[in-house]
Write an enzyme that holds these catalytic residues in place. Structure first.
Site, PDB file in Angstrom:
ATOM      1  CB  CYS A   1      -1.472   0.498   8.497  1.00  0.00           C
ATOM      2  SG  CYS A   1      -0.303   1.852   8.435  1.00  0.00           S
TER       3      CYS A   1
ATOM      4  CD  GLU B   1       5.797  -0.326  12.614  1.00  0.00           C
ATOM      5  OE1 GLU B   1       4.652   0.144  12.712  1.00  0.00           O
ATOM      6  OE2 GLU B   1       6.704  -0.085  13.417  1.00  0.00           O
TER       7      GLU B   1
ATOM      8  CG  ASN C   1      -0.356  -0.091   2.491  1.00  0.00           C
ATOM      9  OD1 ASN C   1       0.562  -0.875   2.701  1.00  0.00           O
ATOM     10  ND2 ASN C   1      -0.787   0.728   3.409  1.00  0.00           N
TER      11      ASN C   1
ATOM     12  N   GLY D   1       3.005  -5.401   7.368  1.00  0.00           N
ATOM     13  CA  GLY D   1       1.978  -6.123   6.626  1.00  0.00           C
ATOM     14  C   GLY D   1       0.849  -6.523   7.543  1.00  0.00           C
ATOM     15  N   GLY D   2       0.115  -7.539   7.144  1.00  0.00           N
ATOM     16  CA  GLY D   2      -1.064  -7.950   7.886  1.00  0.00           C
ATOM     17  C   GLY D   2      -0.726  -8.713   9.162  1.00  0.00           C
TER      18      GLY D   2
ATOM     19  CB  THR E   1       1.552 -11.838   6.941  1.00  0.00           C
ATOM     20  OG1 THR E   1       0.408 -11.816   6.110  1.00  0.00           O
ATOM     21  CG2 THR E   1       2.759 -12.266   6.149  1.00  0.00           C
ATOM     22  N   GLY E   2       2.225 -11.452   9.939  1.00  0.00           N
ATOM     23  CA  GLY E   2       3.204 -11.125  10.979  1.00  0.00           C
ATOM     24  C   GLY E   2       3.328 -12.239  12.000  1.00  0.00           C
TER      25      GLY E   2
HETATM   26  P1  NAP Z   1       0.557  -9.075   3.648  1.00  0.00           P
HETATM   27  O1  NAP Z   1      -0.305  -9.924   2.814  1.00  0.00           O
HETATM   28  O2  NAP Z   1       0.733  -9.414   5.079  1.00  0.00           O
HETATM   29  O3  NAP Z   1       1.967  -9.029   2.885  1.00  0.00           O
HETATM   30  C1  NAP Z   1       3.009  -8.203   3.322  1.00  0.00           C
HETATM   31  C2  NAP Z   1       4.334  -8.761   2.819  1.00  0.00           C
HETATM   32  O4  NAP Z   1       4.575 -10.019   3.449  1.00  0.00           O
HETATM   33  C3  NAP Z   1       4.355  -9.036   1.312  1.00  0.00           C
HETATM   34  O5  NAP Z   1       5.636  -8.727   0.816  1.00  0.00           O
HETATM   35  C4  NAP Z   1       4.112 -10.544   1.250  1.00  0.00           C
HETATM   36  O6  NAP Z   1       4.608 -11.148   0.082  1.00  0.00           O
HETATM   37  C5  NAP Z   1       4.900 -10.980   2.466  1.00  0.00           C
HETATM   38  N1  NAP Z   1       4.557 -12.288   2.992  1.00  0.00           N
HETATM   39  C6  NAP Z   1       3.342 -12.896   3.000  1.00  0.00           C
HETATM   40  N2  NAP Z   1       3.427 -14.105   3.602  1.00  0.00           N
HETATM   41  C7  NAP Z   1       4.719 -14.257   3.978  1.00  0.00           C
HETATM   42  C8  NAP Z   1       5.440 -15.294   4.644  1.00  0.00           C
HETATM   43  N3  NAP Z   1       4.830 -16.401   5.068  1.00  0.00           N
HETATM   44  N4  NAP Z   1       6.754 -15.127   4.845  1.00  0.00           N
HETATM   45  C9  NAP Z   1       7.374 -14.004   4.445  1.00  0.00           C
HETATM   46  N5  NAP Z   1       6.747 -12.988   3.805  1.00  0.00           N
HETATM   47  C10 NAP Z   1       5.435 -13.108   3.594  1.00  0.00           C
HETATM   48  O7  NAP Z   1       0.054  -7.553   3.625  1.00  0.00           O
HETATM   49  P2  NAP Z   1      -0.410  -6.653   2.411  1.00  0.00           P
HETATM   50  O8  NAP Z   1      -1.744  -7.129   1.941  1.00  0.00           O
HETATM   51  O9  NAP Z   1       0.685  -6.463   1.429  1.00  0.00           O
HETATM   52  O10 NAP Z   1      -0.577  -5.259   3.191  1.00  0.00           O
HETATM   53  C11 NAP Z   1      -1.687  -4.947   3.931  1.00  0.00           C
HETATM   54  C12 NAP Z   1      -1.447  -5.059   5.416  1.00  0.00           C
HETATM   55  O11 NAP Z   1      -0.303  -4.317   5.817  1.00  0.00           O
HETATM   56  C13 NAP Z   1      -2.604  -4.457   6.191  1.00  0.00           C
HETATM   57  O12 NAP Z   1      -2.934  -5.279   7.273  1.00  0.00           O
HETATM   58  C14 NAP Z   1      -2.027  -3.125   6.675  1.00  0.00           C
HETATM   59  O13 NAP Z   1      -2.668  -2.586   7.794  1.00  0.00           O
HETATM   60  C15 NAP Z   1      -0.623  -3.500   6.939  1.00  0.00           C
HETATM   61  N6  NAP Z   1       0.229  -2.306   6.976  1.00  0.00           N
HETATM   62  C16 NAP Z   1       0.760  -1.900   8.167  1.00  0.00           C
HETATM   63  C17 NAP Z   1       1.527  -0.722   8.221  1.00  0.00           C
HETATM   64  C18 NAP Z   1       2.148  -0.230   9.490  1.00  0.00           C
HETATM   65  O14 NAP Z   1       3.118   0.536   9.394  1.00  0.00           O
HETATM   66  N7  NAP Z   1       1.677  -0.615  10.668  1.00  0.00           N
HETATM   67  C19 NAP Z   1       1.741   0.006   7.053  1.00  0.00           C
HETATM   68  C20 NAP Z   1       1.160  -0.455   5.876  1.00  0.00           C
HETATM   69  C21 NAP Z   1       0.425  -1.605   5.839  1.00  0.00           C
HETATM   70  P3  NAP Z   1       3.656 -11.463  -1.190  1.00  0.00           P
HETATM   71  O15 NAP Z   1       3.291 -10.133  -1.739  1.00  0.00           O
HETATM   72  O16 NAP Z   1       4.532 -12.263  -2.078  1.00  0.00           O
HETATM   73  O17 NAP Z   1       2.484 -12.212  -0.667  1.00  0.00           O
END
Ligand code: NAP
Length: 483
Positions: free
Chosen positions: A287, A253, A157, A233-234, A237-238
């Site tokens: 987020c 985060e 995002n 990320g989500g 995932t975290g």
């Molecule tokens: P996501 O699905 O959790 O993916 C984030 C990253 O993690 C991507 O690069 C993804 O790769 C990677 N990933 C997924 N599964 C993994 C695993 N098992 N091992 C290692 N890496 C893995 O999140 P998103 O849909 O891109 O982003 C949305 C989320 O991010 C929302 O929940 C949002 O609130 C959060 N976010 C938080 C902040 C903050 O600063 N607090 C800022 C922005 C966004 P792939 O793309 O290859 O799946």
């Protein structure tokens, strides 16, 4: 256009730009058209990057601070000189409109300049060892040294600035860093790598590896030579990453479903403008996005009417047009998920005030009320352009409702009453609270992060730099007691 006719992008592996046979197609979410391809890295690429990063970490640690500062500033200069190219890349591969993308580029430049500045302030302290009897002859201090190899995993995002939030402080702190950007938005991260390459960052210090999480996630996350994982990320995932990471530092985060409280003494027009923007920025894929608005009953009707009226003025469409307010969601699949969540809420009794329609990846800005507790929207992070308005009796109820979720990133409160603002500041379970602003307020220098399911640790350059360096204690034993 077929993939073969497209000049695909290379990825940045330990200082080299490389192709791979297998490709990932990067598509514009507005119509699913192909933009370009990037390599689909494999586990071997990760292992190679880590091996090279061992050398890179030594090189980075040995770079004098003035050289780190110079590289970071030169990278910022490169981005500033080509800022429209960066903005177009963000707007094409992601969800943001060109106006939103330009703001992200400006913030990325700021993030790198802050990193350069903070590199000057990696300070330690002297330690009064003689506070403990028997240590009168000891004198010493601690200083901060680099942590080593950092793996950065980033979401779609904010595909540029959230990568810069990891790369900037990592380099400022003298570390090597391997970035795995989101598969759907790898191009902005590669452009950032280009800026560092052209800025003269020594090879092996930075890699940006494009690849699917299910192929390159585990080798990166579980490798014992990676000393820290900086993940954005989500939440699920975290959690999965934290379970696998083993003995290494983790900074998380994660997401939220941020609340905003509007009290009856608030400037209602300001509150409406700010919460509408906070709810629909980046099509709600933010987020900090406003998901829940608790409004004191006395002003609920007025706020609701103005909120819906302002939302209906939003122009949805072509991301590259200057007057577009909101673009598509990142994929059709994500828009369908949001549509399903809203439909579930409506089936269970929620009232639709506007929106609720989908065309491809475009989901119209949607406002709900009467949301029952037993639907997904009431509990989880929607990460889409959907906001719910709740009437509340008073501040106490607003705070209790705000805290009733397992997230806690940021919150907002609109009031002119200082006592009430302070009560909210004390009682709300969040990492940041904005008074007379929505939850969606941030500058890159402030500590940023959440409590509960919203994360662990803080970003914001000064704070990320603390996480990315470790104290080393030095103690001199003297032959005689201190003078
Ligand atoms: P996501 O699905 O959790 O993916 C984030 C990253 O993690 C991507 O690069 C993804 O790769 C990677 N990933 C997924 N599964 C993994 C695993 N098992 N091992 C290692 N890496 C893995 O999140 P998103 O849909 O891109 O982003 C949305 C989320 O991010 C929302 O929940 C949002 O609130 C959060 N976010 C938080 C902040 C903050 O600063 N607090 C800022 C922005 C966004 P792939 O793309 O290859 O799946």
């Amino acid at each position: 256009m077929s993939v073969a006719k497209i000049q695909g992008k290379k990825m940045f592996l330990a200082g080299e730009w490389v192709h791979r046979h297998r490709l990932i197609e990067v598509r514009d979410p507005k119509d699913n058209s192909l933009i370009t391809t990037v390599p689909a890295a494999g586990a071997n690429d990760v292992l190679y990057a880590i091996e090279e990063a061992k050398e890179g970490a030594k090189i980075a640690a040995a770079m004098p601070v003035h050289e780190r500062i110079a590289v970071l500033n030169r990278a910022a200069d490169r981005i500033a000189a080509n800022k429209e190219e960066y903005a177009l890349t963000i707007a094409r591969e992601g969800s943001k409109t060109i106006k939103e993308a330009r703001k992200e580029v400006a913030r990325c430049i700021e993030t790198l300049r802050l990193s350069a500045e903070e590199a000057r302030r990696i300070n330690g302290e002297t330690i009064p060892f003689d506070q403990m009897p028997g240590n009168e002859n000891r004198i010493g201090y601690y200083y901060r040294f680099p942590i080593g190899i950092i793996a950065a995993i980033t979401p779609f995002n904010d595909p540029l600035n959230l990568v810069a939030h990891k790369v900037g402080p990592a380099i400022a702190g003298g570390n090597a860093i391997i970035v795995k950007p989101a598969t759907v938005t790898p191009l902005s991260a590669l452009l950032l790598a280009e800026a560092f390459d052209q800025a003269g960052l020594p090879p092996k210090v930075l890699s940006v590896i494009t690849g699917y999480a299910n192929e390159i996630g585990d080798p990166l996350v579980t490798h014992p030579d990676v000393r820290m994982i900086s993940f954005t990320g989500g939440m699920s995932t975290g959690e999965a990453i934290a379970r696998k990471a083993g003995l290494k530092k983790i900074a998380m985060e994660l997401g939220s479903n941020s609340p905003v409280i509007v009290l009856s003494d608030a400037e209602i027009d300001d509150a409406v403008e700010s919460t509408v923007s906070g709810a629909f920025w980046a099509a709600g894929q933010n987020c900090l996005g406003v998901q829940r608005v608790y409004v004191e009953e006395a002003v609920f009707e007025e706020f609701k009417e103005k909120f819906v009226e302002r939302t209906k003025q939003y122009r949805i469409g072509d991301k590259l047009l200057e007057d577009t307010d909101m673009g598509p969601m990142i994929t059709d699949k994500e828009a369908i998920r949001v549509e399903n969540w809203v439909n579930e809420a409506l089936d269970k009794g929620a009232t639709l005030l506007c929106g609720g329609k989908r065309e491809g990846a475009f989901y119209m800005p949607t406002v709900l009320t009467d949301l029952p507790d037993n639907c997904t929207l009431a509990k989880e992070e929607v990460f889409g352009p959907v906001v719910t308005l709740y009437p509340v009796r008073d501040l106490n109820e607003a705070i209790q409702e705000s805290n009733r979720v397992h997230y806690g990133l940021q919150a907002g409160i609109f009031t002119r009453d200082l006592e009430k603002a302070f009560e909210a500041i004390q009682r709300m379970e969040v990492g940041g609270i904005m008074v007379n602003d929505s939850s969606d307020y941030r500058i890159d220098a402030m500590p940023f992060g959440g409590v509960k399911g919203s994360g662990l640790g803080r970003e914001g350059i000064k704070f990320a730099l603390q996480e990315m360096t470790e104290p080393k204690v030095v103690c001199f034993k003297l032959a005689k007691n201190k003078l």
